[in-house]
Design a protein around this motif. Structure first.
Motif, PDB file in Angstrom:
ATOM      1  N   ARG A   1       0.804  -1.225   0.000  1.00  0.00           N
ATOM      2  CA  ARG A   1       0.000   0.000   0.000  1.00  0.00           C
ATOM      3  C   ARG A   1       0.838   1.277   0.000  1.00  0.00           C
ATOM      4  O   ARG A   1       0.570   2.171  -0.814  1.00  0.00           O
ATOM      5  N   PRO A   2       1.859   1.437   0.876  1.00  0.00           N
ATOM      6  CA  PRO A   2       2.608   2.702   0.853  1.00  0.00           C
ATOM      7  C   PRO A   2       3.341   2.934  -0.472  1.00  0.00           C
ATOM      8  O   PRO A   2       3.448   4.067  -0.935  1.00  0.00           O
ATOM      9  N   TYR A   3       3.798   1.857  -1.103  1.00  0.00           N
ATOM     10  CA  TYR A   3       4.497   1.988  -2.380  1.00  0.00           C
ATOM     11  C   TYR A   3       3.525   2.393  -3.495  1.00  0.00           C
ATOM     12  O   TYR A   3       3.856   3.213  -4.347  1.00  0.00           O
ATOM     13  N   LEU A   4       2.325   1.824  -3.470  1.00  0.00           N
ATOM     14  CA  LEU A   4       1.317   2.173  -4.465  1.00  0.00           C
ATOM     15  C   LEU A   4       0.851   3.615  -4.280  1.00  0.00           C
ATOM     16  O   LEU A   4       0.632   4.341  -5.259  1.00  0.00           O
ATOM     17  N   ILE A   5       0.708   4.044  -3.028  1.00  0.00           N
ATOM     18  CA  ILE A   5       0.313   5.436  -2.751  1.00  0.00           C
ATOM     19  C   ILE A   5       1.372   6.392  -3.295  1.00  0.00           C
ATOM     20  O   ILE A   5       1.048   7.372  -3.979  1.00  0.00           O
ATOM     21  N   ARG A   6       2.651   6.102  -3.017  1.00  0.00           N
ATOM     22  CA  ARG A   6       3.723   6.971  -3.518  1.00  0.00           C
ATOM     23  C   ARG A   6       3.760   6.971  -5.052  1.00  0.00           C
ATOM     24  O   ARG A   6       3.948   8.013  -5.678  1.00  0.00           O
TER      25      ARG A   6
ATOM     26  N   GLY B   1       5.436   8.131   4.128  1.00  0.00           N
ATOM     27  CA  GLY B   1       6.232   7.050   4.685  1.00  0.00           C
ATOM     28  C   GLY B   1       5.558   5.695   4.562  1.00  0.00           C
ATOM     29  O   GLY B   1       4.433   5.571   4.069  1.00  0.00           O
ATOM     30  N   ASN B   2       6.241   4.660   5.014  1.00  0.00           N
ATOM     31  CA  ASN B   2       5.695   3.298   4.972  1.00  0.00           C
ATOM     32  C   ASN B   2       4.630   3.075   6.034  1.00  0.00           C
ATOM     33  O   ASN B   2       3.748   2.233   5.850  1.00  0.00           O
ATOM     34  N   GLU B   3       4.691   3.795   7.145  1.00  0.00           N
ATOM     35  CA  GLU B   3       3.733   3.614   8.236  1.00  0.00           C
ATOM     36  C   GLU B   3       2.712   4.749   8.318  1.00  0.00           C
ATOM     37  O   GLU B   3       1.552   4.516   8.640  1.00  0.00           O
ATOM     38  N   PHE B   4       3.163   5.991   8.065  1.00  0.00           N
ATOM     39  CA  PHE B   4       2.306   7.167   8.215  1.00  0.00           C
ATOM     40  C   PHE B   4       2.495   8.127   7.052  1.00  0.00           C
ATOM     41  O   PHE B   4       3.573   8.215   6.479  1.00  0.00           O
TER      42      PHE B   4
ATOM     43  N   ALA C   1      -3.491  26.549  10.064  1.00  0.00           N
ATOM     44  CA  ALA C   1      -2.528  25.478   9.808  1.00  0.00           C
ATOM     45  C   ALA C   1      -2.758  24.331  10.788  1.00  0.00           C
ATOM     46  O   ALA C   1      -2.922  24.562  11.990  1.00  0.00           O
ATOM     47  N   ARG C   2      -2.795  23.104  10.283  1.00  0.00           N
ATOM     48  CA  ARG C   2      -3.012  21.911  11.108  1.00  0.00           C
ATOM     49  C   ARG C   2      -1.972  20.855  10.762  1.00  0.00           C
ATOM     50  O   ARG C   2      -1.573  20.719   9.602  1.00  0.00           O
ATOM     51  N   GLU C   3      -1.555  20.081  11.755  1.00  0.00           N
ATOM     52  CA  GLU C   3      -0.666  18.939  11.574  1.00  0.00           C
ATOM     53  C   GLU C   3      -1.540  17.723  11.279  1.00  0.00           C
ATOM     54  O   GLU C   3      -2.455  17.400  12.039  1.00  0.00           O
ATOM     55  N   ILE C   4      -1.278  17.031  10.170  1.00  0.00           N
ATOM     56  CA  ILE C   4      -2.055  15.877   9.737  1.00  0.00           C
ATOM     57  C   ILE C   4      -1.176  14.638   9.834  1.00  0.00           C
ATOM     58  O   ILE C   4      -0.051  14.626   9.329  1.00  0.00           O
ATOM     59  N   ILE C   5      -1.712  13.590  10.473  1.00  0.00           N
ATOM     60  CA  ILE C   5      -1.016  12.304  10.565  1.00  0.00           C
ATOM     61  C   ILE C   5      -2.029  11.215  10.249  1.00  0.00           C
ATOM     62  O   ILE C   5      -3.044  11.084  10.929  1.00  0.00           O
ATOM     63  N   VAL C   6      -1.745  10.449   9.202  1.00  0.00           N
ATOM     64  CA  VAL C   6      -2.652   9.395   8.741  1.00  0.00           C
ATOM     65  C   VAL C   6      -1.882   8.083   8.667  1.00  0.00           C
ATOM     66  O   VAL C   6      -0.894   7.995   7.930  1.00  0.00           O
ATOM     67  N   PRO C   7      -2.298   7.050   9.412  1.00  0.00           N
ATOM     68  CA  PRO C   7      -1.681   5.735   9.217  1.00  0.00           C
ATOM     69  C   PRO C   7      -1.949   5.264   7.785  1.00  0.00           C
ATOM     70  O   PRO C   7      -3.068   5.399   7.279  1.00  0.00           O
ATOM     71  N   VAL C   8      -0.951   4.741   7.112  1.00  0.00           N
ATOM     72  CA  VAL C   8      -1.079   4.329   5.717  1.00  0.00           C
ATOM     73  C   VAL C   8      -2.203   3.318   5.535  1.00  0.00           C
ATOM     74  O   VAL C   8      -2.922   3.364   4.537  1.00  0.00           O
ATOM     75  N   ASP C   9      -2.423   2.444   6.514  1.00  0.00           N
ATOM     76  CA  ASP C   9      -3.476   1.433   6.352  1.00  0.00           C
ATOM     77  C   ASP C   9      -4.882   2.025   6.449  1.00  0.00           C
ATOM     78  O   ASP C   9      -5.859   1.330   6.191  1.00  0.00           O
ATOM     79  N   HIS C  10      -5.014   3.305   6.778  1.00  0.00           N
ATOM     80  CA  HIS C  10      -6.320   3.973   6.816  1.00  0.00           C
ATOM     81  C   HIS C  10      -6.645   4.702   5.505  1.00  0.00           C
ATOM     82  O   HIS C  10      -7.734   5.246   5.360  1.00  0.00           O
ATOM     83  N   VAL C  11      -5.693   4.737   4.567  1.00  0.00           N
ATOM     84  CA  VAL C  11      -5.949   5.329   3.256  1.00  0.00           C
ATOM     85  C   VAL C  11      -6.764   4.309   2.463  1.00  0.00           C
ATOM     86  O   VAL C  11      -6.319   3.191   2.225  1.00  0.00           O
ATOM     87  N   VAL C  12      -7.992   4.695   2.076  1.00  0.00           N
ATOM     88  CA  VAL C  12      -8.856   3.772   1.347  1.00  0.00           C
ATOM     89  C   VAL C  12      -8.881   4.080  -0.148  1.00  0.00           C
ATOM     90  O   VAL C  12      -9.412   3.270  -0.923  1.00  0.00           O
TER      91      VAL C  12
ATOM     92  N   VAL D   1     -11.413   7.376   9.073  1.00  0.00           N
ATOM     93  CA  VAL D   1     -10.983   8.071  10.289  1.00  0.00           C
ATOM     94  C   VAL D   1     -11.413   7.306  11.542  1.00  0.00           C
ATOM     95  O   VAL D   1     -12.557   6.881  11.662  1.00  0.00           O
ATOM     96  N   ASP D   2     -10.459   7.132  12.452  1.00  0.00           N
ATOM     97  CA  ASP D   2     -10.726   6.644  13.801  1.00  0.00           C
ATOM     98  C   ASP D   2      -9.760   7.374  14.731  1.00  0.00           C
ATOM     99  O   ASP D   2      -9.175   8.377  14.336  1.00  0.00           O
ATOM    100  N   ARG D   3      -9.596   6.889  15.940  1.00  0.00           N
ATOM    101  CA  ARG D   3      -8.757   7.605  16.922  1.00  0.00           C
ATOM    102  C   ARG D   3      -7.284   7.647  16.553  1.00  0.00           C
ATOM    103  O   ARG D   3      -6.546   8.475  17.065  1.00  0.00           O
ATOM    104  N   SER D   4      -6.815   6.778  15.671  1.00  0.00           N
ATOM    105  CA  SER D   4      -5.399   6.769  15.302  1.00  0.00           C
ATOM    106  C   SER D   4      -5.072   7.785  14.211  1.00  0.00           C
ATOM    107  O   SER D   4      -3.913   7.976  13.881  1.00  0.00           O
ATOM    108  N   VAL D   5      -6.080   8.444  13.654  1.00  0.00           N
ATOM    109  CA  VAL D   5      -5.895   9.413  12.579  1.00  0.00           C
ATOM    110  C   VAL D   5      -5.988  10.817  13.163  1.00  0.00           C
ATOM    111  O   VAL D   5      -6.919  11.132  13.889  1.00  0.00           O
ATOM    112  N   GLN D   6      -5.001  11.666  12.840  1.00  0.00           N
ATOM    113  CA  GLN D   6      -5.003  13.040  13.328  1.00  0.00           C
ATOM    114  C   GLN D   6      -5.353  13.975  12.172  1.00  0.00           C
ATOM    115  O   GLN D   6      -4.506  14.300  11.341  1.00  0.00           O
TER     116      GLN D   6
END
Length: 186
Positions: free
Chosen positions: A16-21, A71-74, A85-96, A40-45
């Motif tokens: 998934r992270p390689y395909l996203i990139r 990245g490979n994880e986020f 301005a907001r800081e965004i952090i998304v676990p790669v496995d939450h990208v649908v 989105v769940d609690r692990s997504v900022q």
């Protein structure tokens, strides 16, 4: 050597992270704007006021982000939402899904496992409460956006932020453009 938990064939690093990139690079090289749809769940900022039905669509183009790290994880970056301005952090496995704003071409991925506790994200105050969606067992696929406003109930539309770029906020009518609708495969 990495092996599956059941002792099967080697698993390696998730694709998934390689395909996203790769799709992000394709969008950028062709002058398209890359968007990601995120479960989105609690692990997504992300700014929760832009979350609808536990999903958000984010512009991840270089013009809309600052310090983008795919990245490979986020996926991490800073972006502006409504001028803030907001800081965004998304676990790669939450990208649908990742797709080009201009033509909707891209790729969809299976959604992460649905949490069973009360960890679901509260919808935006203006959103109408809806029952929790059933987990997709066969994954998601991209489908053309419906031509009429009243889409059938198997459609999960994703919300787009008002503005993600460092520049000025878009004016009326400058929405995210054509975007695919995620549909469950039965």
């Amino acid at each position: 050597m990495d092996q599956t938990p059941d002792g099967g064939a080697p698993t390696g690093t998730p694709t998934r992270p390689y395909l996203i990139r790769a799709l992000h690079d394709w969008c950028t090289d062709n002058g398209f704007t890359p968007y990601i749809a995120v479960q989105v769940d609690r692990s997504v900022q992300v700014p929760l006021e832009y979350v609808s039905n536990n999903e958000i669509v984010l512009n991840v183009g270089f013009d809309a982000t600052n310090g983008l790290d795919l990245g490979n994880e986020f996926i991490q970056f800073k972006a502006r939402f409504g001028g803030v301005a907001r800081e965004i952090i998304v676990p790669v496995d939450h990208v649908v899904a990742i797709y080009a704003r201009e033509n909707g071409q891209g790729m969809a991925f299976p959604a992460p496992a649905v949490e069973t506790d009360a960890a679901a994200v509260k919808p935006a105050p203006s959103a109408v409460p809806k029952p929790a969606p059933k987990p997709a067992s066969a994954g998601l696929r991209l489908a053309p956006a419906p031509a009429v406003q009243g889409a059938d109930e198997s459609t999960s539309e994703v919300a787009a932020p008002e503005s993600s770029g460092e520049g000025p906020d878009p004016g009326p009518g400058d929405g995210p453009g054509p975007r695919p609708t995620l549909k469950r495969i039965k």
